[in-house]
Design a protein around this motif. Structure first.
Motif, PDB file in Angstrom:
ATOM      1  N   UNK A   1      50.482  25.140  56.719  1.00  0.00           N
ATOM      2  CA  UNK A   1      49.635  25.107  55.525  1.00  0.00           C
ATOM      3  C   UNK A   1      50.339  25.839  54.392  1.00  0.00           C
ATOM      4  N   UNK A   2      50.479  25.192  53.254  1.00  0.00           N
ATOM      5  CA  UNK A   2      51.057  25.851  52.080  1.00  0.00           C
ATOM      6  C   UNK A   2      50.120  26.948  51.617  1.00  0.00           C
ATOM      7  N   UNK A   3      50.648  28.032  51.066  1.00  0.00           N
ATOM      8  CA  UNK A   3      49.777  29.135  50.661  1.00  0.00           C
ATOM      9  C   UNK A   3      48.770  28.697  49.605  1.00  0.00           C
TER      10      UNK A   3
ATOM     11  N   UNK B   1      56.081  24.516  56.952  1.00  0.00           N
ATOM     12  CA  UNK B   1      55.866  23.093  56.669  1.00  0.00           C
ATOM     13  C   UNK B   1      55.303  22.447  57.922  1.00  0.00           C
ATOM     14  N   UNK B   2      54.492  21.376  57.777  1.00  0.00           N
ATOM     15  CA  UNK B   2      53.955  20.686  58.952  1.00  0.00           C
ATOM     16  C   UNK B   2      55.079  20.061  59.764  1.00  0.00           C
TER      17      UNK B   2
ATOM     18  N   UNK C   1      64.146  19.722  54.478  1.00  0.00           N
ATOM     19  CA  UNK C   1      63.184  20.790  54.269  1.00  0.00           C
ATOM     20  C   UNK C   1      62.550  20.694  52.890  1.00  0.00           C
ATOM     21  N   UNK C   2      61.347  21.193  52.813  1.00  0.00           N
ATOM     22  CA  UNK C   2      60.661  21.268  51.536  1.00  0.00           C
ATOM     23  C   UNK C   2      60.869  22.665  50.972  1.00  0.00           C
ATOM     24  N   UNK C   3      61.891  22.804  50.134  1.00  0.00           N
ATOM     25  CA  UNK C   3      62.208  24.128  49.601  1.00  0.00           C
ATOM     26  C   UNK C   3      61.144  24.614  48.636  1.00  0.00           C
ATOM     27  N   UNK C   4      60.315  23.700  48.127  1.00  0.00           N
ATOM     28  CA  UNK C   4      59.258  24.111  47.201  1.00  0.00           C
ATOM     29  C   UNK C   4      58.275  25.062  47.874  1.00  0.00           C
TER      30      UNK C   4
ATOM     31  N   UNK D   1      65.674  29.527  54.869  1.00  0.00           N
ATOM     32  CA  UNK D   1      64.742  28.653  55.575  1.00  0.00           C
ATOM     33  C   UNK D   1      65.499  27.737  56.514  1.00  0.00           C
ATOM     34  N   UNK D   2      64.983  27.585  57.737  1.00  0.00           N
ATOM     35  CA  UNK D   2      65.440  26.553  58.664  1.00  0.00           C
ATOM     36  C   UNK D   2      64.203  25.800  59.144  1.00  0.00           C
ATOM     37  N   UNK D   3      64.037  24.574  58.664  1.00  0.00           N
ATOM     38  CA  UNK D   3      62.852  23.767  58.961  1.00  0.00           C
ATOM     39  C   UNK D   3      61.612  24.591  58.610  1.00  0.00           C
TER      40      UNK D   3
END
Length: 425
Positions: free
Chosen positions: A72-74, A102-103, A113-116, A164-166
């Motif tokens: 879940x994104x913050x 990330x899910x 990866x979603x770096x956002x 970040x890794x995954x």
């Protein structure tokens, strides 16, 4: 998707076969850390004075937390200051580890990866640590740092490593007056997930040297499962992490390469160790808050006594199990009176842990937070760490706290370290 943001299956399998670490020195940060103390602006001193081997010992306070956020994104209204406890505690270093930022999906498992999301977490952390409207409380823990007793600039926080890794993210923040003393930052990523090599499980380890003392923080997400024998999968993950994690030796070939070779080592994450009791017994003991009986059957405690983590330390646990909750509630998943037909029952457990290795670290607090949008509760700890400081270096302090370093700051949340790019795994 751009080629530099994707690592395809054959490459990951090749890395596994060759026992090659994923990632190395590619991470994001607010500023480029120096590999050695800059020669520019040094006072004119004799070589004997500069290279004096006499050391002082300073104590620095370190805040460490781990949180599986369940994909879940913050939320926009998340008050991470409650987790950091910035109103009551003042530390020099903050290390935050996250899992499942990330899910889980096919693209994430294969490496994109979603770096956002990590940028959003770092933005929240930056805002909380540098909230000028909320003064930091001092001296809850006694220490001997000269800097804490002086009205000097550089009390704001800056990110020295974020990787970040995954779904695993570790981010390290220090007070800006310490930045000039941070040397040789590096990362090492080990995938232990699907096929034994993908990054949905594994570790992201970061290391750096502060003054003359090396630090290593390992943020991990180990194999899940509450069935008998699943703990062996977690033990195998730990063995892989210890054997495969490797850091550069440095230009002088004197830096530690393996995790346990560092002076101060902290292992944190969703370690997923469970309680070896029938589910009904676990729930009954949780209702009675009988932590002692539960911990006597805790799998990680067994590993600490005689297993993969033999010789490691963990503080006294005086809080409820951190897993598995119904999101946005204080109710454990699968409680008898609220379970749904066909729903798997997950016994409560202390999956989220912080442990440390070796001397020079003293733990003062070990507790959990109550943020509840995930199925895990965050866990946090506060340490003091002994750090060796060359006696002669105190003469350089005024130089390194000059305006030249005050100007090194990032104006955006997308803070890419100069000369480095963020390597997506």
């Amino acid at each position: 998707m751009p080629g530099n943001q994707e690592v395809m299956w054959p490459r990951l399998v090749a890395n596994k076969i060759l026992r090659k670490r994923l990632g190395s020195n590619n991470f994001v940060a607010d500023f480029p850390c120096n590999k050695e103390i800059p020669s520019l602006d040094r006072p004119s001193l004799s070589p004997n004075s500069i290279f004096s081997h006499h050391k002082d010992t300073h104590n620095y306070r370190i805040f460490v937390s781990t949180w599986n956020v369940g994909g879940v994104a913050p939320p926009e209204d998340l008050d991470i200051e409650d987790l950091l406890d910035t109103g009551n505690t003042s530390c020099e270093i903050y290390v935050l580890g996250f899992q499942e930022i990330v899910p889980l999906s096919a693209s994430n498992v294969l490496g994109s990866e979603n770096s956002k999301v990590s940028m959003k977490w770092n933005s929240l952390i930056r805002r909380a640590l540098n909230n000028k409207k909320k003064p930091h409380c001092l001296d809850k823990i006694q220490h001997s740092n000269e800097e804490r007793n002086k009205n000097i600039p550089g009390q704001d926080f800056r990110c020295i490593i974020s990787k970040q890794m995954v779904g695993i993210l570790i981010t390290v923040w220090v007070r800006s007056y310490l930045c000039p003393y941070i040397q040789y930052p590096s990362v090492s990523c080990i995938g232990c997930g699907i096929m034994g090599c993908l990054g949905n499980k594994g570790s992201v380890s970061v290391r750096f040297r502060l003054h003359e003392t090396s630090f290593c923080f390992v943020c991990s997400h180990l194999a899940s499962g509450g069935r008998q024998g699943d703990e062996k999968l977690r033990n195998a993950n730990v063995s892989e992490i210890f054997s495969r994690t490797s850091f550069p030796r440095g230009p002088s070939l004197d830096l530690p390469r393996k995790i346990l070779d560092h002076d101060r080592v902290i292992f944190l994450g969703d370690l997923n160790y469970r309680i070896s009791l029938p589910e009904s017994n676990v729930r009954l003991l949780v209702d009675e808050r009988d932590w002692k009986s539960l911990l006597e059957n805790d799998q990680l405690r067994m590993e600490l006594m005689n297993g993969q983590f033999e010789g490691w330390n963990e503080g006294s646990i005086q809080f409820a199990p951190t897993y598995k909750y119904r999101p946005n509630s204080d109710v454990y998943y699968g409680c008898f009176h609220q379970s749904k037909k066909g729903e798997k029952k997950r016994a409560p457990a202390w999956c989220d842990r912080i442990i440390w290795y070796g001397k020079g670290l003293k733990q003062h607090e070990y507790d959990r937070g109550e943020e509840n949008f995930s199925d895990h509760r965050p866990v946090k700890a506060i340490f003091t760490a002994e750090v060796g400081v060359l006696h002669s270096l105190k003469q350089f302090q005024s130089v390194f706290l000059s305006e030249r370093f005050d100007r090194i700051t990032s104006q955006t949340d997308d803070f890419v370290c100069k000369g480095r790019s963020s390597f997506q795994i």
